[in-house]
Design an enzyme around this catalytic site. Sequence first.
Site, PDB file in Angstrom:
ATOM      1  N   PHE A  39      36.798  34.155  46.488  1.00 10.97           N
ATOM      2  CA  PHE A  39      37.059  35.098  45.586  1.00 10.97           C
ATOM      3  C   PHE A  39      36.876  36.342  46.305  1.00 10.97           C
ATOM      4  O   PHE A  39      35.771  36.581  46.538  1.00 10.97           O
ATOM      5  CB  PHE A  39      36.258  34.960  44.196  1.00 10.97           C
ATOM      6  CG  PHE A  39      36.497  36.024  43.223  1.00 10.97           C
ATOM      7  CD1 PHE A  39      37.000  35.794  42.183  1.00 10.97           C
ATOM      8  CD2 PHE A  39      35.931  37.433  43.659  1.00 10.97           C
ATOM      9  CE1 PHE A  39      37.453  36.742  41.296  1.00 10.97           C
ATOM     10  CE2 PHE A  39      36.417  38.227  42.671  1.00 10.97           C
ATOM     11  CZ  PHE A  39      36.858  37.999  41.449  1.00 10.97           C
ATOM     12  N   GLU A  40      37.568  37.154  46.361  1.00  9.65           N
ATOM     13  CA  GLU A  40      37.645  38.667  47.036  1.00  9.65           C
ATOM     14  C   GLU A  40      38.689  39.180  46.157  1.00  9.65           C
ATOM     15  O   GLU A  40      39.671  39.222  46.087  1.00  9.65           O
ATOM     16  CB  GLU A  40      38.011  38.642  48.390  1.00  9.65           C
ATOM     17  CG  GLU A  40      37.069  37.834  49.378  1.00  9.65           C
ATOM     18  CD  GLU A  40      37.403  38.281  50.694  1.00  9.65           C
ATOM     19  OE1 GLU A  40      38.543  38.226  51.110  1.00  9.65           O
ATOM     20  OE2 GLU A  40      36.466  38.280  51.719  1.00  9.65           O
TER      21      GLU A  40
END
Length: 377
Positions: free
Chosen positions: A277-278
């Site tokens: 997740f970014e």
Amino acid sequence: MMTRTRYVVLVLATFVSIHFILSFSHEDYGRVTSFSNIASQFKGATGGPPYKAGIPAQYYQHDGVNETAPGERANAAFVVLARNGDLNGISSSVRQMEDRFNRKFHYPYVFLNEVPFSDEFKRRITNLVSGEVEFGLIPREHWFQPSWIDEEKAKADREKMGKLPIPYGGSLPYRNMCRYNTGFFYRHELVQKYRYYWRIDPDVNFYCNIDYDVYNNKTYGFTISLPEYRETITTLWAGVKEFIKENPELVSPDNAMDFLSDDHGETYNRCHFWSNFEIGDLDLWRGEAYSKFFDFLDHKGGFYYERWGDAPVHSIGAALFSRKDQIHFFSDIGYKHNPFSHCPTGEAYTRGKCWCDPNDNFDTNPYSCLKRYDKLF
Ligand SMILES: Nc1nc2c(ncn2[C@@H]2O[C@H](COP(=O)(O)OP(=O)(O)OP(=O)(O)O)[C@@H](O)[C@H]2O)c(=O)[nH]1
Ligand SMILES: *[C@@H]1O[C@H](CO)[C@@H](O)[C@H](O)[C@H]1NC(C)=O
Ligand SMILES: *[C@@H]1O[C@H](CO)[C@@H](O)[C@H](O)[C@H]1NC(C)=O
Ligand SMILES: [Mg+2]
């Protein structure tokens, strides 16, 4: 028995398809299969592209209801690195992203792969999304192990690490992927026009409604943080310290070193933001500090001689080359990548109509690095 004619047709068809595959994979390296030329490929076969080409994203309606959020959009896209075999897993992730967020915002997607995406992949993904989508081929020189890596030495490490209980310890493709995500995805020609990105991986869950635009002038956003496997980064911190010593002016004032180190930089506590997740600012990676940092580390060879992940390298880059207040914890985004979840608590859980198990929340796990992030402020 096969008739002679059938045999000739079969041989010809095989020859033509082999020729097609070969010419595609060689000549198209580094080139892009854009939305428009894919749509045109399908036109002849189907009598009309099954794509939403021509419909401006802001007018797209969900089941006849206009749910589009008013206001400006950021210059942002979802970026997805995937293999053709990830189609089912990424379809699941994209469907959830659309239902929980993008049906209101219609941000575009960029899919990247080191081999061409299949027609089925492109067709099924295009059918799911409410924004534009482009499918890009990764240039050969961005993906494979560079010539200056000593393959004998790299192979010895893969064999050694392959015997340890470390995910993908013996895998070469995994190392290519980690290095690509660390230092190359933001240079792809399809990604270059964007300022911000949201990374999506296969088989992840988005558990809650996200009713606001997530792009917020921060440089890096995360949901889960944890320590890296020690054996994958044996010499990484020595490299980081050397870089800081040689380039003190590149380190940001008011940075987040205390997230990474419990002794002000002497040793690495192995905390990193989990990079499947970014939400991030691509200019952080493209900037002078991170570009020099990546090149410096790349020439140490640790992406192949060890198994440096994009998560620790991005986290160290974000922490040192941003101010700490530019790093954002998305506490209200319910998220899971096996085996860990971040589940919002209290009012955020209700507001977001979340469906994660409130008891399955990595924030309260003793291995979570969140307390170190919280202590920064
Ligand atoms: N094109 C391409 N994408 C890859 C390759 N290997 C991994 N990926 C993508 O890179 C991302 C991370 O890979 P994963 O295999 O999920 O790695 P991981 O999350 O550490 O491992 P898992 O716990 O198995 O999910 C995902 O978006 C994958 O789709 C590859 O060889 N080629
Ligand atoms: C849908 O709503 C958005 C935001 O209010 C608006 O910009 C757009 O014009 C609307 N589309 C249609 C087809 O009504
Ligand atoms: C965004 O961040 C930059 C850099 O920190 C700052 O100069 C600018 O004022 C910020 N803009 C907004 C709208 O917050
Ligand atoms: Mg994964």
